[in-house]
Design a protein around this motif. Structure first.
Motif, PDB file in Angstrom:
ATOM      1  N   TRP A   1      -2.417 -14.646   5.619  1.00  0.00           N
ATOM      2  CA  TRP A   1      -1.485 -13.626   6.090  1.00  0.00           C
ATOM      3  C   TRP A   1      -0.554 -14.166   7.173  1.00  0.00           C
ATOM      4  O   TRP A   1       0.654 -13.920   7.141  1.00  0.00           O
TER       5      TRP A   1
ATOM      6  N   TRP B   1      -1.541  -5.843  -6.931  1.00  0.00           N
ATOM      7  CA  TRP B   1      -1.307  -6.544  -5.672  1.00  0.00           C
ATOM      8  C   TRP B   1      -0.989  -8.025  -5.923  1.00  0.00           C
ATOM      9  O   TRP B   1      -0.012  -8.564  -5.426  1.00  0.00           O
ATOM     10  N   GLN B   2      -1.791  -8.665  -6.733  1.00  0.00           N
ATOM     11  CA  GLN B   2      -1.581 -10.086  -7.011  1.00  0.00           C
ATOM     12  C   GLN B   2      -0.303 -10.314  -7.816  1.00  0.00           C
ATOM     13  O   GLN B   2       0.388 -11.317  -7.625  1.00  0.00           O
TER      14      GLN B   2
ATOM     15  N   HIS C   1      -3.910 -13.103  -0.904  1.00  0.00           N
ATOM     16  CA  HIS C   1      -4.254 -12.715  -2.274  1.00  0.00           C
ATOM     17  C   HIS C   1      -5.605 -12.008  -2.335  1.00  0.00           C
ATOM     18  O   HIS C   1      -5.837 -11.195  -3.232  1.00  0.00           O
TER      19      HIS C   1
ATOM     20  N   LEU D   1       7.159  -3.751  -2.597  1.00  0.00           N
ATOM     21  CA  LEU D   1       6.144  -2.730  -2.371  1.00  0.00           C
ATOM     22  C   LEU D   1       6.723  -1.322  -2.282  1.00  0.00           C
ATOM     23  O   LEU D   1       6.114  -0.362  -2.756  1.00  0.00           O
TER      24      LEU D   1
ATOM     25  N   TRP E   1       5.389   1.712  -4.464  1.00  0.00           N
ATOM     26  CA  TRP E   1       3.957   1.621  -4.720  1.00  0.00           C
ATOM     27  C   TRP E   1       3.126   2.114  -3.530  1.00  0.00           C
ATOM     28  O   TRP E   1       1.916   2.308  -3.669  1.00  0.00           O
TER      29      TRP E   1
ATOM     30  N   GLN F   1      -6.071  -4.363  -7.532  1.00  0.00           N
ATOM     31  CA  GLN F   1      -5.974  -5.783  -7.228  1.00  0.00           C
ATOM     32  C   GLN F   1      -5.020  -6.526  -8.156  1.00  0.00           C
ATOM     33  O   GLN F   1      -4.273  -7.406  -7.717  1.00  0.00           O
TER      34      GLN F   1
ATOM     35  N   THR G   1      -2.047   3.794 -10.629  1.00  0.00           N
ATOM     36  CA  THR G   1      -2.044   4.000  -9.186  1.00  0.00           C
ATOM     37  C   THR G   1      -1.113   5.154  -8.852  1.00  0.00           C
ATOM     38  O   THR G   1      -0.322   5.594  -9.695  1.00  0.00           O
TER      39      THR G   1
ATOM     40  N   ASN H   1      -6.130  -7.137   0.461  1.00  0.00           N
ATOM     41  CA  ASN H   1      -5.112  -6.135   0.159  1.00  0.00           C
ATOM     42  C   ASN H   1      -5.392  -4.905   1.018  1.00  0.00           C
ATOM     43  O   ASN H   1      -6.321  -4.153   0.744  1.00  0.00           O
TER      44      ASN H   1
ATOM     45  N   LEU I   1      -4.107  -0.859  -3.123  1.00  0.00           N
ATOM     46  CA  LEU I   1      -3.503  -1.002  -4.450  1.00  0.00           C
ATOM     47  C   LEU I   1      -4.501  -1.647  -5.408  1.00  0.00           C
ATOM     48  O   LEU I   1      -5.362  -2.426  -4.990  1.00  0.00           O
TER      49      LEU I   1
ATOM     50  N   LEU J   1       2.538 -10.141  -5.302  1.00  0.00           N
ATOM     51  CA  LEU J   1       2.543 -11.373  -4.503  1.00  0.00           C
ATOM     52  C   LEU J   1       3.159 -12.520  -5.294  1.00  0.00           C
ATOM     53  O   LEU J   1       3.939 -13.322  -4.756  1.00  0.00           O
TER      54      LEU J   1
ATOM     55  N   PHE K   1      -3.726  -2.121   1.417  1.00  0.00           N
ATOM     56  CA  PHE K   1      -3.066  -0.869   1.033  1.00  0.00           C
ATOM     57  C   PHE K   1      -3.812  -0.069  -0.035  1.00  0.00           C
ATOM     58  O   PHE K   1      -3.357   1.002  -0.430  1.00  0.00           O
TER      59      PHE K   1
END
Length: 419
Positions: free
Chosen positions: A319, A304-305, A292, A334, A266, A301, A213, A295, A299, A308, A297
């Motif tokens: 959320w 992202w997870q 979950h 982040l 990130w 996946q 990324t 996402n 990112l 989290l 942004f």
């Protein structure tokens, strides 16, 4: 040219050495050219560069842009690029049937996407101009003989003579390896690794091996920072942003013994304040969706997870229901996640060192030693190194070509009737 056949010996069978050799042989038909490579492999970095595609050069708009990509030697290459620049490299290969293409990030590759195309081109030039190439021949000593010619001592005990020598032996990882060059009167800037990846032993981020990324990375306690693609590996982090940091920070990170903290954002478009300001609208807009699964942004996946999970946010949470403390923890992860770095790993076989022959002892217009006549340098053996992206190869082509051109001028001045 001359009825007495003169000889150029090139120590090093890499990009700079080959480019010097084939151009010298082409420009000086009466010159005997011999390339000595200490290993059994020729053009090994050309072969592996760019994942086997060969990152020949960089599509730079001008010399000023180009010189800003050299952590060491920028002032030196500014002068050499006025003699042989990116446009000259492109033209040289195209004249020999090898067309180059530029990618979005500026890197240039042969249109075949195969480094063997570049190797084959250089080897054709070797055959065309009768350049002799010998492998497993390492130069261990050189000195001027009473007849004014160079005497080269090889590791196998063999002795050779030459009128001109071009040292294109690449970088050395240990300062002691430069001893044979120090005997010529030259001083050495101690070497240090310049392109390497960051090791993060035991960090759970390595479970995301293969995830890539765009991120902003800085080194805590320094001014070093870069933004660009980051690749998570089984040992830590790599990718262009990391490699650029390793180049700009080569000396500083060596002094830290490769133990430091990397701070990763990130989400380069945000800082902690701007993300905190944005968060309420995200909660409102996405409130009913599971965090979950949603996402916002862009990112990867898996990343992202992973973040989290580190923040303690369960898979079923929506959320709107994320507790404030977990939300704050996630925001920090982040935009300013800290990674302890302990150690480095060579970037495949594209290893580059900074350090080498002190640049003030080399004339950039000719690549000739300012201390010893008829001794030339090309490529990484000098204290010049660029970031990843084709910059080190451009320095190799440029310095090799200038050295070859200077030998031609010397031979012409020795034989004015042949101008």
């Amino acid at each position: 040219m001359s009825s007495i056949r003169k000889r150029l010996v090139v120590a090093g069978g890499g990009a700079a050495g080959f480019f010097c050799a084939v151009n010298a042989a082409r420009l000086c038909p009466g010159l005997e050219v011999l390339v000595l490579e200490k290993t059994g492999k020729l053009l090994s970095k050309v072969k592996v560069s760019g994942g086997g595609r060969c990152n020949v050069t960089h599509n730079a708009p001008d010399i000023t842009y180009m010189t800003k990509r050299y952590p060491r030697g920028a002032h030196f290459v500014r002068k050499t690029f006025s003699r042989f620049f990116v446009t000259d490299t492109i033209a040289w290969f195209e004249e020999r049937g090898v067309k180059l293409k530029a990618e979005a990030d500026g890197r240039m590759f042969p249109v075949t996407d195969d480094s063997q195309t570049i190797i084959d081109c250089l080897l054709r030039e070797v055959d065309k101009y009768h350049v002799k190439v010998e492998t497993n021949k390492e130069v261990t000593d050189l000195e001027k003989g009473p007849d004014g010619r160079w005497r080269l001592q090889l590791q196998n005990g063999q002795e050779l003579k030459a009128d001109y020598i071009c040292i294109a032996a690449g970088g050395y990882a240990q300062a002691g390896k430069f001893g044979w060059l120090e005997k010529t009167g030259h001083s050495i800037v101690p070497p240090a690794p310049s392109l390497f990846t960051f090791n993060m032993p035991g960090h759970p981020i390595t479970s995301l091996m293969g995830v890539a990324t765009t991120a902003h990375v800085k080194i805590a306690g320094t001014k070093l920072q870069e933004q660009g693609p980051v690749l998570i590996t089984h040992w830590g982090m790599s990718g262009p942003a990391i490699l650029r940091l390793s180049a700009w920070g080569a000396r500083d990170l060596q002094a830290l013994q490769y133990t430091f903290t990397a701070i990763v954002n990130w989400l380069p478009d945000y800082n902690e304040n701007s993300l905190r300001e944005e968060w309420p609208s995200l909660r409102q807009e996405l409130g009913k969706q599971k965090i979950h699964h949603k996402n916002p942004f862009g990112l990867p996946q898996r990343l992202w997870q992973f973040l989290l999970g580190l923040a303690g946010i369960g898979e079923e949470l929506r959320w709107a229901d994320v507790p404030a403390k977990d939300q704050n923890r996630l925001m920090k992860l982040l935009v300013c996640m800290e990674f302890p770095v302990k150690g480095k790993t060579t970037f495949k076989e594209e290893f580059v060192t900074c350090g080498g022959i002190t640049l003030s002892e080399i004339e950039p217009a000719t690549m000739e030693s300012r201390l010893v006549p008829n001794l030339f340098f090309a490529g990484e053996v000098m204290d010049v190194d660029g970031i990843t992206g084709g910059f080190n190869f451009q320095h190799a082509w440029t310095s090799g070509f200038i050295a070859a051109s200077t030998v031609m001028q010397m031979m012409l001045s020795d034989n004015p009737d042949e101008r």
